[in-house]
Design a protein around this motif. Sequence first.
Motif, PDB file in Angstrom:
ATOM      1  N   PRO A  22     -12.551   2.231   5.460  1.00  0.00           N
ATOM      2  CA  PRO A  22     -12.636   0.793   5.265  1.00  0.00           C
ATOM      3  C   PRO A  22     -13.826   0.133   5.943  1.00  0.00           C
ATOM      4  CG  PRO A  22     -10.996   1.329   6.917  1.00  0.00           C
ATOM      5  CD  PRO A  22     -11.491   2.633   6.378  1.00  0.00           C
ATOM      6  N   GLY A  66     -16.646   3.535  -0.497  1.00  0.00           N
ATOM      7  CA  GLY A  66     -15.863   2.968   0.587  1.00  0.00           C
ATOM      8  C   GLY A  66     -14.420   3.409   0.392  1.00  0.00           C
ATOM      9  N   ASP A  87     -11.270   5.421  -0.088  1.00  0.00           N
ATOM     10  CA  ASP A  87     -11.105   6.767  -0.622  1.00  0.00           C
ATOM     11  C   ASP A  87     -11.909   6.878  -1.920  1.00  0.00           C
ATOM     12  OD1 ASP A  87      -9.308   9.348  -0.521  1.00  0.00           O
ATOM     13  OD2 ASP A  87      -9.404   8.662  -2.609  1.00  0.00           O
ATOM     14  N   ILE A 107      -9.899   6.454  -5.289  1.00  0.00           N
ATOM     15  CA  ILE A 107      -9.110   5.253  -5.573  1.00  0.00           C
ATOM     16  C   ILE A 107     -10.066   4.137  -5.980  1.00  0.00           C
ATOM     17  CG2 ILE A 107      -7.526   3.540  -4.604  1.00  0.00           C
ATOM     18  CD1 ILE A 107      -6.361   5.707  -2.845  1.00  0.00           C
ATOM     19  N   SER A 164      -8.136   4.723   2.640  1.00  0.00           N
ATOM     20  CA  SER A 164      -8.252   3.692   1.615  1.00  0.00           C
ATOM     21  C   SER A 164      -7.851   2.325   2.183  1.00  0.00           C
ATOM     22  CB  SER A 164      -7.343   4.060   0.443  1.00  0.00           C
ATOM     23  OG  SER A 164      -7.477   3.096  -0.568  1.00  0.00           O
ATOM     24  N   ALA A 165      -8.204   1.283   1.449  1.00  0.00           N
ATOM     25  CA  ALA A 165      -7.814  -0.067   1.877  1.00  0.00           C
ATOM     26  C   ALA A 165      -6.304  -0.147   2.045  1.00  0.00           C
ATOM     27  CB  ALA A 165      -8.290  -1.090   0.853  1.00  0.00           C
ATOM     28  N   TYR A 204      -5.655  -4.622  -5.225  1.00  0.00           N
ATOM     29  CA  TYR A 204      -7.074  -4.415  -4.941  1.00  0.00           C
ATOM     30  C   TYR A 204      -7.873  -5.407  -5.795  1.00  0.00           C
ATOM     31  CZ  TYR A 204      -6.526   0.120  -2.523  1.00  0.00           C
ATOM     32  OH  TYR A 204      -6.224   1.110  -1.634  1.00  0.00           O
ATOM     33  N   ASN A 205      -9.100  -5.633  -5.427  1.00  0.00           N
ATOM     34  CA  ASN A 205      -9.991  -6.543  -6.170  1.00  0.00           C
ATOM     35  C   ASN A 205      -9.254  -7.820  -6.573  1.00  0.00           C
ATOM     36  OD1 ASN A 205     -12.219  -4.592  -6.362  1.00  0.00           O
ATOM     37  ND2 ASN A 205     -10.834  -3.501  -7.728  1.00  0.00           N
ATOM     38  N   ALA A 245     -10.640  -5.271   6.528  1.00  0.00           N
ATOM     39  CA  ALA A 245      -9.890  -4.456   7.505  1.00  0.00           C
ATOM     40  C   ALA A 245     -10.834  -3.485   8.201  1.00  0.00           C
ATOM     41  CB  ALA A 245      -8.794  -3.680   6.784  1.00  0.00           C
ATOM     42  N   MET A 248     -13.248 -10.734  -2.510  1.00  0.00           N
ATOM     43  CA  MET A 248     -13.378  -9.337  -2.941  1.00  0.00           C
ATOM     44  C   MET A 248     -13.327  -8.342  -1.783  1.00  0.00           C
ATOM     45  SD  MET A 248     -13.161  -8.941  -6.020  1.00  0.00           S
ATOM     46  CE  MET A 248     -13.903  -7.442  -6.636  1.00  0.00           C
ATOM     47  N   GLN A 249     -13.355  -8.858  -0.561  1.00  0.00           N
ATOM     48  CA  GLN A 249     -13.218  -7.940   0.578  1.00  0.00           C
ATOM     49  C   GLN A 249     -11.768  -7.915   1.061  1.00  0.00           C
ATOM     50  OE1 GLN A 249     -15.632  -7.651   4.080  1.00  0.00           O
ATOM     51  NE2 GLN A 249     -17.081  -9.064   3.130  1.00  0.00           N
ATOM     52  N   THR A 250     -10.900  -8.490   0.272  1.00  0.00           N
ATOM     53  CA  THR A 250      -9.520  -8.670   0.697  1.00  0.00           C
ATOM     54  C   THR A 250      -8.580  -7.808  -0.129  1.00  0.00           C
ATOM     55  OG1 THR A 250     -10.103 -10.975   1.075  1.00  0.00           O
ATOM     56  CG2 THR A 250      -7.757 -10.456   1.062  1.00  0.00           C
TER      57      THR A 250
HETATM   58  N1  SAH Z   1     -12.174   3.095  -2.863  1.00  0.00           N
HETATM   59  C1  SAH Z   1     -11.774   1.880  -2.183  1.00  0.00           C
HETATM   60  C2  SAH Z   1     -11.421   0.743  -3.109  1.00  0.00           C
HETATM   61  C3  SAH Z   1     -12.577   0.226  -3.893  1.00  0.00           C
HETATM   62  S1  SAH Z   1     -12.128  -1.194  -4.850  1.00  0.00           S
HETATM   63  C4  SAH Z   1     -10.610   2.214  -1.282  1.00  0.00           C
HETATM   64  O1  SAH Z   1     -10.049   3.295  -1.389  1.00  0.00           O
HETATM   65  O2  SAH Z   1     -10.286   1.375  -0.440  1.00  0.00           O
HETATM   66  C5  SAH Z   1     -12.649  -2.483  -3.788  1.00  0.00           C
HETATM   67  C6  SAH Z   1     -11.487  -3.267  -3.279  1.00  0.00           C
HETATM   68  O3  SAH Z   1     -10.837  -2.549  -2.238  1.00  0.00           O
HETATM   69  C7  SAH Z   1     -11.857  -4.590  -2.647  1.00  0.00           C
HETATM   70  O4  SAH Z   1     -12.008  -5.616  -3.594  1.00  0.00           O
HETATM   71  C8  SAH Z   1     -10.683  -4.841  -1.743  1.00  0.00           C
HETATM   72  O5  SAH Z   1      -9.578  -5.317  -2.492  1.00  0.00           O
HETATM   73  C9  SAH Z   1     -10.336  -3.452  -1.285  1.00  0.00           C
HETATM   74  N2  SAH Z   1     -10.924  -3.139   0.026  1.00  0.00           N
HETATM   75  C10 SAH Z   1     -11.862  -2.202   0.285  1.00  0.00           C
HETATM   76  N3  SAH Z   1     -12.147  -2.158   1.612  1.00  0.00           N
HETATM   77  C11 SAH Z   1     -11.366  -3.099   2.189  1.00  0.00           C
HETATM   78  C12 SAH Z   1     -11.203  -3.550   3.542  1.00  0.00           C
HETATM   79  N4  SAH Z   1     -11.902  -3.001   4.549  1.00  0.00           N
HETATM   80  N5  SAH Z   1     -10.303  -4.528   3.773  1.00  0.00           N
HETATM   81  C13 SAH Z   1      -9.595  -5.061   2.777  1.00  0.00           C
HETATM   82  N6  SAH Z   1      -9.711  -4.691   1.486  1.00  0.00           N
HETATM   83  C14 SAH Z   1     -10.580  -3.720   1.199  1.00  0.00           C
END
Ligand code: SAH
Length: 592
Positions: free
Chosen positions: A355, A424, A426, A429, A457-458, A506-507, A540, A562-564
């Motif tokens: 993350p 970023g 996993d 995912i 992953s997030a 996500y997203n 996170a 989008m970071q949420t």
């Molecule tokens: N492969 C990534 C996901 C990519 S899609 C994974 O496994 O986490 C991108 C979305 O993941 C973002 O819009 C957000 O919803 C989420 N995301 C990724 N990193 C994040 C973080 N540090 N904190 C919160 N949400 C996160």
Amino acid sequence: MHIAIFYITENGLNLAKRLRGLYPDARIEKFRSDIVPKLWDDHRRLIFIMAAGIVVRTIASLINDKKTDPAVVVLDEAGKSAISLLSGHIGGANDLAREIAVFLGGDAIITTASDMNNLTAIDLWADENNFVIENMEIMPHVATRYINNGALRIYTEIETTLPDEFLRVSDPRFADVFITNKKDVYLKRQQCSSAECSTGSCHVKEQLYLRPENLIIGIGCNSNTSADEIEDSVKAVLNENNLSFLSVHSIATINIKTDEAGLKAFAEKYNFKINAFTADELNSVEGVSRSEAVFKATGANAVSEPAALLASGASELLIQKQKKSNVTIAAAELQRFTDSPICRSGKLFIVGTGPGGIEHITPYAQKAIKNSDVIVGYGTYLNLIQELIKDKEVISTGMTKEVDRCKKAVELAMTGKAVAVISGGDPGIYAMAGLVFEIIQEQGDILPEIEVIPGISALNACAARLGAPLMHDFAAISLSDRLTPWELIEKRLAAAASADFVTILYNPKSMGRPEHINNARAIFLKHRSTETPVGIVKGAMRENESIIITNLRDMLNYDIDMQTAVIIGNSQTFIFDNRMITPRGYENKYEI
Ligand code: SAH
């Protein structure tokens, strides 16, 4: 950027028209000394196809200040020299001259001193890529052209990645440098007629040959053949076939010949590895010529041809068996990208970097990144792991260029490099792993070795920050409709909501579609109470991390971007000590 091109003669006009290919909107004017002052102020780039003296006399009284004067470039009628005459730096005349020179296959004449730096050195680059420079004596000419043009024009017959300032050309006539195992690149090529030849001469003068070491020479020889005879035979056969001896990578033969003194001495002299194969291995190769005499002596149907094919991984020969008194020679081109015994294909790591910062990347993933030659990824994720990749070749593109990125990564791995594709969280995912496999499947080519390396992953990161919301069955749903139709997303939201899954979104808010999260909430409200706990985690494990625990009723009062990621609890989820917990059911089974 208004551009004006002035000409005097018919040839000048023709050249001006050709420049339209580069500057479609350029204004073309027959030169008159009174017309230049009229265009001086509102044209930022002036190109004169005529003698420099005429230009100097014409513009002398118009020149004012290097901050405001237009770029002036003078070009001879043949398009051989583009002289940056005025406003080289700020006005952009140096760049203009270079652009024109590269377009026309001519030279840029640059006289400002500071442009001599910051270019990849040809010889160092050649060395790093294992290319042998053949005609080193012309290097000064090539280097001068390179500096003046700010670009080195490369004609390559093998796949290789080029630095930004190297420009791939598809016609050898316009190249400063060839990368080829052909002794003479022009031999057997169609001769160009001068009408077709846009520089007016046949090709750029003094072209540098870089030799890739990619020829495998299959050798069979009688006992006691001398090293000299073997060397002479190999050189003669390569010569006859327009191939360079400098491109020899290694030699290949039958195992019983590895003790042959002449062959050993020849190999040692040039530091060639001997790839040896058993008679059975050689006999497994189909479609090569067979010799009864060789079979009687060695048990192999043939030696030079199958040995060259086996060692190179190629499916066909470059030179079929040729006999020179005591030596038989065949050659094949090394396929870097196959699983030939001497050259393994590259490796593609698809790495999840978690993350946020480096401490949340697994040690194994860190090792994979360290062991990679090239890192491919999207800017934001790469920024987060800058420390790990600072001395790597990095290829980064915008977020929506995933396909380009993956294709590039696969391409590079096929050239034998170790490449890490960074995602970023996993990589499997909502990320790059699936895409890489889709691209490779479509190519149906020989594959590089691939390893998917998981990351946090997030859903792991956000759940950990919130407490323990994912303790029971849960669904992950992305609200991005860039690749999935919104109707399908709604269907899945409704299914997860009605089946009482804890759900992580996500997203949650794509730039163009702020209403997605509202719609998702509305769907959940049909199946769950307004008091259902909701966790909203932004960034996170990053510097800007924020954690909010709220409920379905109030969730829209908080910033979601989008970071949420948003976690909606199930009907049992509760809040305790400002944490969000979904019970597994232990309290019914055991006394807690
Ligand atoms: N492969 C990534 C996901 C990519 S899609 C994974 O496994 O986490 C991108 C979305 O993941 C973002 O819009 C957000 O919803 C989420 N995301 C990724 N990193 C994040 C973080 N540090 N904190 C919160 N949400 C996160």
